[in-house]
Design a protein around this motif. Structure first.
Motif, PDB file in Angstrom:
ATOM      1  N   ARG A   1       1.244  40.773  -1.114  1.00 50.88           N
ATOM      2  CA  ARG A   1       1.778  42.007  -0.532  1.00 50.88           C
ATOM      3  C   ARG A   1       2.580  41.670   0.713  1.00 50.88           C
ATOM      4  N   ALA A   2       3.805  42.143   0.721  1.00 47.93           N
ATOM      5  CA  ALA A   2       4.703  41.817   1.825  1.00 47.93           C
ATOM      6  C   ALA A   2       5.281  43.077   2.441  1.00 47.93           C
ATOM      7  N   VAL A   3       5.574  42.983   3.728  1.00 40.29           N
ATOM      8  CA  VAL A   3       6.265  44.043   4.461  1.00 40.29           C
ATOM      9  C   VAL A   3       7.528  43.431   5.052  1.00 40.29           C
ATOM     10  N   ILE A   4       8.627  44.156   4.966  1.00 39.76           N
ATOM     11  CA  ILE A   4       9.877  43.720   5.574  1.00 39.76           C
ATOM     12  C   ILE A   4       9.930  44.267   6.997  1.00 39.76           C
ATOM     13  N   VAL A   5      10.120  43.387   7.961  1.00 38.63           N
ATOM     14  CA  VAL A   5      10.206  43.783   9.377  1.00 38.63           C
ATOM     15  C   VAL A   5      11.677  43.763   9.768  1.00 38.63           C
TER      16      VAL A   5
ATOM     17  N   PRO B   1      12.978  35.165 -10.668  1.00 38.25           N
ATOM     18  CA  PRO B   1      12.132  35.257 -11.860  1.00 38.25           C
ATOM     19  C   PRO B   1      10.661  35.027 -11.503  1.00 38.25           C
ATOM     20  N   ASP B   2       9.787  35.747 -12.202  1.00 36.46           N
ATOM     21  CA  ASP B   2       8.334  35.598 -12.002  1.00 36.46           C
ATOM     22  C   ASP B   2       7.954  35.780 -10.540  1.00 36.46           C
ATOM     23  N   ASN B   3       8.580  36.723  -9.870  1.00 35.55           N
ATOM     24  CA  ASN B   3       8.310  36.959  -8.453  1.00 35.55           C
ATOM     25  C   ASN B   3       6.953  37.635  -8.289  1.00 35.55           C
ATOM     26  N   ASP B   4       6.075  37.065  -7.447  1.00 34.30           N
ATOM     27  CA  ASP B   4       4.759  37.668  -7.227  1.00 34.30           C
ATOM     28  C   ASP B   4       4.697  38.457  -5.922  1.00 34.30           C
ATOM     29  N   ILE B   5       5.849  38.665  -5.281  1.00 28.59           N
ATOM     30  CA  ILE B   5       5.899  39.419  -4.031  1.00 28.59           C
ATOM     31  C   ILE B   5       6.009  40.915  -4.330  1.00 28.59           C
ATOM     32  N   ARG B   6       5.119  41.692  -3.780  1.00 33.66           N
ATOM     33  CA  ARG B   6       5.233  43.151  -3.874  1.00 33.66           C
ATOM     34  C   ARG B   6       5.587  43.685  -2.486  1.00 33.66           C
ATOM     35  N   ILE B   7       6.757  44.262  -2.363  1.00 34.94           N
ATOM     36  CA  ILE B   7       7.195  44.823  -1.081  1.00 34.94           C
ATOM     37  C   ILE B   7       6.547  46.193  -0.912  1.00 34.94           C
ATOM     38  N   CYS B   8       5.777  46.340   0.155  1.00 29.78           N
ATOM     39  CA  CYS B   8       5.019  47.578   0.384  1.00 29.78           C
ATOM     40  C   CYS B   8       5.749  48.555   1.294  1.00 29.78           C
ATOM     41  N   GLY B   9       6.840  48.152   1.901  1.00 28.37           N
ATOM     42  CA  GLY B   9       7.574  49.052   2.776  1.00 28.37           C
ATOM     43  C   GLY B   9       8.313  48.294   3.850  1.00 28.37           C
ATOM     44  N   ILE B  10       8.983  49.050   4.706  1.00 29.51           N
ATOM     45  CA  ILE B  10       9.800  48.486   5.776  1.00 29.51           C
ATOM     46  C   ILE B  10       9.364  49.102   7.099  1.00 29.51           C
ATOM     47  N   PHE B  11       9.313  48.267   8.132  1.00 30.95           N
ATOM     48  CA  PHE B  11       8.991  48.740   9.479  1.00 30.95           C
ATOM     49  C   PHE B  11      10.084  48.259  10.425  1.00 30.95           C
ATOM     50  N   ASP B  12      10.509  49.159  11.302  1.00 26.42           N
ATOM     51  CA  ASP B  12      11.591  48.829  12.231  1.00 26.42           C
ATOM     52  C   ASP B  12      11.458  49.714  13.460  1.00 26.42           C
TER      53      ASP B  12
ATOM     54  N   ILE C   1       3.604  34.849   8.436  1.00 23.93           N
ATOM     55  CA  ILE C   1       4.807  35.461   8.990  1.00 23.93           C
ATOM     56  C   ILE C   1       5.973  34.527   8.727  1.00 23.93           C
ATOM     57  N   ARG C   2       6.978  35.053   8.040  1.00 24.37           N
ATOM     58  CA  ARG C   2       8.151  34.275   7.670  1.00 24.37           C
ATOM     59  C   ARG C   2       9.409  34.923   8.243  1.00 24.37           C
ATOM     60  N   LEU C   3      10.341  34.092   8.642  1.00 22.64           N
ATOM     61  CA  LEU C   3      11.640  34.569   9.097  1.00 22.64           C
ATOM     62  C   LEU C   3      12.649  34.282   7.990  1.00 22.64           C
ATOM     63  N   SER C   4      13.206  35.341   7.429  1.00 22.51           N
ATOM     64  CA  SER C   4      14.162  35.177   6.348  1.00 22.51           C
ATOM     65  C   SER C   4      15.373  34.389   6.826  1.00 22.51           C
ATOM     66  N   ALA C   5      15.770  33.380   6.028  1.00 16.16           N
ATOM     67  CA  ALA C   5      16.908  32.536   6.404  1.00 16.16           C
ATOM     68  C   ALA C   5      18.037  32.633   5.388  1.00 16.16           C
ATOM     69  N   HIS C   6      17.984  33.650   4.514  1.00 19.09           N
ATOM     70  CA  HIS C   6      18.950  33.684   3.414  1.00 19.09           C
ATOM     71  C   HIS C   6      20.354  34.056   3.870  1.00 19.09           C
TER      72      HIS C   6
ATOM     73  N   ASP D   1      -0.427  40.431   2.971  1.00 15.29           N
ATOM     74  CA  ASP D   1      -0.482  38.968   2.955  1.00 15.29           C
ATOM     75  C   ASP D   1       0.640  38.327   3.757  1.00 15.29           C
ATOM     76  N   MET D   2       1.808  38.994   3.813  1.00 14.21           N
ATOM     77  CA  MET D   2       2.974  38.355   4.399  1.00 14.21           C
ATOM     78  C   MET D   2       3.867  39.375   5.094  1.00 14.21           C
ATOM     79  N   LEU D   3       4.373  38.996   6.256  1.00 14.31           N
ATOM     80  CA  LEU D   3       5.400  39.760   6.941  1.00 14.31           C
ATOM     81  C   LEU D   3       6.681  38.937   6.903  1.00 14.31           C
ATOM     82  N   ILE D   4       7.748  39.533   6.402  1.00 15.83           N
ATOM     83  CA  ILE D   4       9.030  38.842   6.335  1.00 15.83           C
ATOM     84  C   ILE D   4       9.967  39.502   7.335  1.00 15.83           C
TER      85      ILE D   4
END
Length: 512
Positions: free
Chosen positions: A185-189, A206-217, A278-283, A250-253
């Motif tokens: 379970r991930a949240v986008i910050v 493909p085969d992504n196991d990340i479920r985005i639960c919402g966005i916080f800002d 806690i991950r910082l998106s680098a894409h 599980d994860m904050l991105i």
């Protein structure tokens, strides 16, 4: 705080240097109705892909071992002069299979989810195991002593069982992915265009196991749209703290450009108290590091800022450690506990056990068991008034058991049932005060102590920070030692603390 802090500005020292004018993120915040509804629908615990892969390794090892032993016992029998050698050969074959399939990435979730695509890999690995065993027997000049029927039957039976198991597990994994049992379970910050590009990239994996639960800002709707790529903005960063604890995120991105250092650090200063990755998106970043600096969700690069401490198999090992040593402690100290219970009942009326609400893992409220050391009418379940030297509320038996820490022995049962760990930050009462100020108001990041399960004993206690907390410095130092434990945890560290505890308890200056 992660055990493996990455290099660069994103570590706890940098966070503490940042003067943030915003309110402390550890303060309780009431969620808006939408965020509350979303958070509570995710409360059920999940199975991580790491755990599934690990269980698959153990299951296949057991399957190969048992099939080989069963055919040996049925066909060859225990009367052979090689009765002790056959099991060793079978054990070697099972270990060799797991090692080779691991080297070929056969335990990756993608391989487990689509076994038909990887049957060739499994077949080659299984035949290689028997080729190596046959070659070893030839070189040692012992191959003629072993049953060829057992050898061929084990090869065929083991292969059939492994293929059947792979297809059964694949079906289970697909079912777990559909019903949310196996997901992260991930949240986008952070919102806006960066967040939208990140979400689109994740959804394409493909085969992504990340479920985005919402966005916080923290930005309002004029600067950050209320819906991004179909996901609602559920609140600000302070509300995210409460949301993550309820929903077991599980994860904050963090979807902010790395160049926005001040804003990133401001957010991390609030978020690092949570027991999450806690991950910082680098894409979308133009600044590139070496490939090893990144972790990946599919092909989407991430910079690791903090890792959830004591996760997956580390948690299993620590739980097994707690159960084993708790049972040992209960057996060894049962005579002392029985005598203590008798002494308490003979001296004063009331229950033998005193239950107190304290903060546990992830800031949840737990009940900690102790032997009652005060007169029943003067017990203080909230701990608003700390026990002091010669405190009149404490009984004569209570003074002795507090001095010797015998009053803490019932917490072996807390550890056995799982509300406490044997070793960890000591849990404090929810209303504990230092000069009429709550502990979390004294120490910035105090609730980071709750990123792991609290313990019966801890690193702070064996370093002299036990007993009465009568000034701010003591709670600050206790928190500092607790955070050091979290960042450097290992089973050996737990064992060291556990065995040093009775030695350090001989110093009773601060215990009353």
């Amino acid at each position: 705080m992660s055990k493996k802090d990455p290099s660069g500005p994103f570590n706890r020292e940098a966070l503490t240097r940042l003067d943030d004018a915003a309110s402390d993120a550890s303060q309780p915040v009431k969620l808006n109705p939408t965020a509350s509804q979303v958070a509570h629908q995710y409360r059920r615990d999940t199975i991580s892909p790491v755990m599934v892969s690990g269980l698959m390794r153990m299951t296949e090892f057991g399957l190969v071992l048992v099939s080989g032993l069963a055919i040996f016992v049925i066909y060859v029998g225990l009367g052979t002069h090689l009765a002790y050698v056959y099991p060793l050969v079978i054990l070697a074959g099972a270990l060799l299979y797991v090692l080779l399939i691991e080297m070929s990435d056969g335990y990756q979730i993608t391989a487990l989810r689509h076994p038909a695509h990887h049957l060739g890999r499994l077949l080659i690995t299984w035949i290689s195991v028997f080729a190596i065993l046959a070659l070893a027997g030839f070189l040692l000049k012992t191959s003629e002593e072993y049953s060829r029927f057992w050898f061929v039957t084990w090869l065929g039976t083991g292969l059939a069982l492994l293929i059947a198991l792979r297809f059964i597990i694949a079906r289970k994994i697909r079912g777990w992915a559909r019903n949310g049992t196996m997901e992260r379970r991930a949240v986008i910050v952070g919102g806006g265009k960066n967040a939208e590009e990140l979400i689109r990239s994740l959804e394409q994996q493909p085969d992504n196991d990340i479920r985005i639960c919402g966005i916080f800002d923290d930005r309002d709707n004029s600067r950050s749209p209320p819906i991004v790529a179909g996901y609602p903005k559920l609140g600000n960063i302070s509300e995210l703290i409460e949301f993550a604890r309820i929903a077991h995120i599980d994860m904050l991105i963090v979807s902010l450009p790395i160049t926005a250092e001040a804003r990133v650090l401001s957010m991390l200063k609030k978020l690092w108290v949570l027991p999450v990755d806690i991950r910082l998106s680098a894409h979308t970043n133009h600044l590139r590091f070496r490939p090893r600096a990144y972790s990946y969700i599919g092909a989407v690069p991430m910079l690791d800022i903090f890792d959830k401490p004591i996760n997956d198999w580390d948690y299993v090992a620590k739980r097994a450690f707690d159960i084993a040593f708790s049972l040992f402690g209960i057996i060894v100290f049962s005579p002392i506990m029985l005598l203590t219970a008798l002494a308490i009942r003979l001296e004063s009326k009331g229950p033998v056990i005193f239950k107190q609400q304290r903060h546990g893992f992830n800031n949840e409220i737990i009940k900690v068991w102790k032997f009652r050391s005060m007169y029943i009418e003067q017990c203080d379940p909230t701990a608003k008034k700390a026990v002091t030297k010669d405190d009149p509320r404490v009984t004569r038996v209570g003074r002795f058991i507090r001095k010797t820490s015998i009053d803490e022995l019932p917490q072996f049962f807390n550890s056995l049932v799982g509300t406490l760990s044997l070793v960890g930050p000591r849990p404090h009462a929810i209303a504990a005060l230092s000069h009429n100020v709550l502990y979390n108001e004294v120490v910035d990041g105090y609730f980071a102590r709750h990123k792991v399960k609290p313990g019966v004993t801890g690193w702070a206690q064996i370093n002299g920070w036990r007993g009465e907390i009568d000034n701010a410095e003591k709670i600050k130092m206790r928190t500092e030692f607790d955070l050091y434990y979290i960042e450097n945890w290992s089973l050996w560290f737990d064992l060291k603390i556990l065995f040093l505890t009775p030695i350090r308890l001989l110093n009773t200056d601060n215990a009353y």
